[in-house]
Design a protein around this motif. Structure first.
Motif, mmCIF file in Angstrom:
data_model
loop_
_atom_site.group_PDB
_atom_site.id
_atom_site.type_symbol
_atom_site.label_atom_id
_atom_site.label_comp_id
_atom_site.label_asym_id
_atom_site.label_seq_id
_atom_site.Cartn_x
_atom_site.Cartn_y
_atom_site.Cartn_z
ATOM 1 N N ASP A 18 17.674 -22.449 55.223
ATOM 2 C CA ASP A 18 17.268 -23.761 55.087
ATOM 3 C C ASP A 18 17.574 -24.877 56.115
ATOM 4 O OD1 ASP A 18 16.385 -23.018 52.694
ATOM 5 O OD2 ASP A 18 18.165 -23.614 51.250
ATOM 6 N N THR A 21 15.640 -23.957 59.326
ATOM 7 C CA THR A 21 14.261 -24.625 59.271
ATOM 8 C C THR A 21 14.034 -25.799 59.628
ATOM 9 O OG1 THR A 21 13.667 -22.514 57.846
ATOM 10 C CG2 THR A 21 12.303 -24.514 57.711
ATOM 11 N N ASN A 38 13.990 -14.888 63.074
ATOM 12 C CA ASN A 38 14.889 -14.804 62.024
ATOM 13 C C ASN A 38 15.053 -13.466 61.753
ATOM 14 O OD1 ASN A 38 16.109 -16.319 59.839
ATOM 15 N ND2 ASN A 38 14.771 -15.122 58.577
ATOM 16 N N LYS A 43 10.068 -15.545 57.172
ATOM 17 C CA LYS A 43 10.476 -16.985 57.285
ATOM 18 C C LYS A 43 10.120 -18.004 58.442
ATOM 19 C CE LYS A 43 14.678 -16.775 54.336
ATOM 20 N NZ LYS A 43 16.009 -17.280 54.060
#
Length: 296
Positions: A18, A21, A38, A43
């Motif tokens: 989270d 990103t 990643n 993702k």
């Protein structure tokens, strides 16, 4: 985006949880060429659609890096595992992975042994605050001051950047110290609401506003503690001394008992006050309690 047609520093980012990103999107929005990796490739797909370059391995990401290599991973062990086998010589590592001061110091030495420059960071924000300067989020940095100066413009894109010293462990130390104070505040908030919870006619929202205002007003005590610790005079500027505060603790405990509230969130701090007063320092402020904790 063509790396040769922009003046913005290219950024390489390893880790797309989270927070990672959110960091990635802030750099993309600001026009920084971004390479991402990643462990779970899916993702990275949304960021690729937004203009990021994706790579299959950390080694490939590091090898192609033309700017800072930012790590935002699970823990310190993940940093070592992720960079194992990557060529780090001449690279600029910025580690935003949560760690302890000792881990940051060891990781800095580890990076230097491999020919890399190193900055450690402690993020004082949650993902929704990243890329939104009005929220007040920032990141502590420590380590190589020249490296911080070189990449400061890029580092300030996601959140404010505050350099706290050449000791690589100082960013993590500042991070944990502030979060420790926050934890104590949360304990006090929890106790306060527990006291009020049996009262059916109390407006919780109104009480919350009163509590927030009071905590804000009392936060200025931090400056007094700092001044006392700096001067060594723990009676300097004291308005409510330890003897007065310790005496009031009986009322706090009695009220907790009457309201059916367990006082254990408060009693350790009360015990420190009692001990300091018993040692003959009832005229002091809070700074003497720091000495008690350091001698424990």
């Amino acid at each position: 985006m063509d790396l040769h047609t922009t003046s913005k520093t290219p950024v390489t980012l390893l880790g797309l949880g989270d927070m990672g990103t959110a960091l990635a999107r802030s750099w993309l929005a600001a026009g920084h060429p971004l390479t991402v990796w990643n462990r779970t490739p899916r993702k990275a797909a949304p960021l690729a659609a937004e203009g990021a370059r994706t790579v299959a391995t950390p080694a490939e990401a590091v090898a192609s890096a033309q700017g800072p290599v930012v790590l935002c991973l699970l823990d310190d062990a993940s940093v070592g595992e992720t960079l194992d086998g990557a060529g780090l010589s001449g690279k600029d590592l910025v580690n935003l992975t949560t760690s302890t001061p000792a881990e940051a110091q060891r990781r800095a030495h580890w990076a230097e042994e491999r020919g890399a420059r190193f900055l450690d960071g402690g993020i004082m924000a949650v993902p929704p605050m990243i890329g939104r300067p009005e929220t007040g989020g920032y990141v502590f940095y420590s380590g190589d001051p020249d490296l911080f100066a070189r990449h400061r413009a890029a580092l300030e894109v996601p959140a404010g950047a505050t350099f706290v010293g050449e000791d690589p462990g100082h960013a993590a130390l500042h991070d944990i110290a502030l979060l420790s104070a926050m934890t104590g505040m949360f304990a006090g908030i929890t106790h306060a609401f527990a006291l009020m919870s049996p009262e059916k006619d109390v407006d919780r929202a109104r009480f919350a506003a009163l509590l927030a205002g009071w905590l804000g007003a009392m936060s200025t005590a931090t400056h007094g503690v700092a001044a006392q610790l700096e001067s060594g005079d723990y009676t300097e500027g004291v308005t409510s001394n330890l003897a007065m505060m310790a005496a009031a603790n009986d009322s706090f405990l009695a009220t907790a008992g009457d309201q059916g509230v367990d006082p254990r969130l408060l009693t350790p701090f009360m015990e420190l006050m009692r001990r300091r007063v018993a040692q003959g320092h009832g005229d002091e402020g809070l700074a003497g309690l720091v000495d008690l904790l350091r001698s424990a």
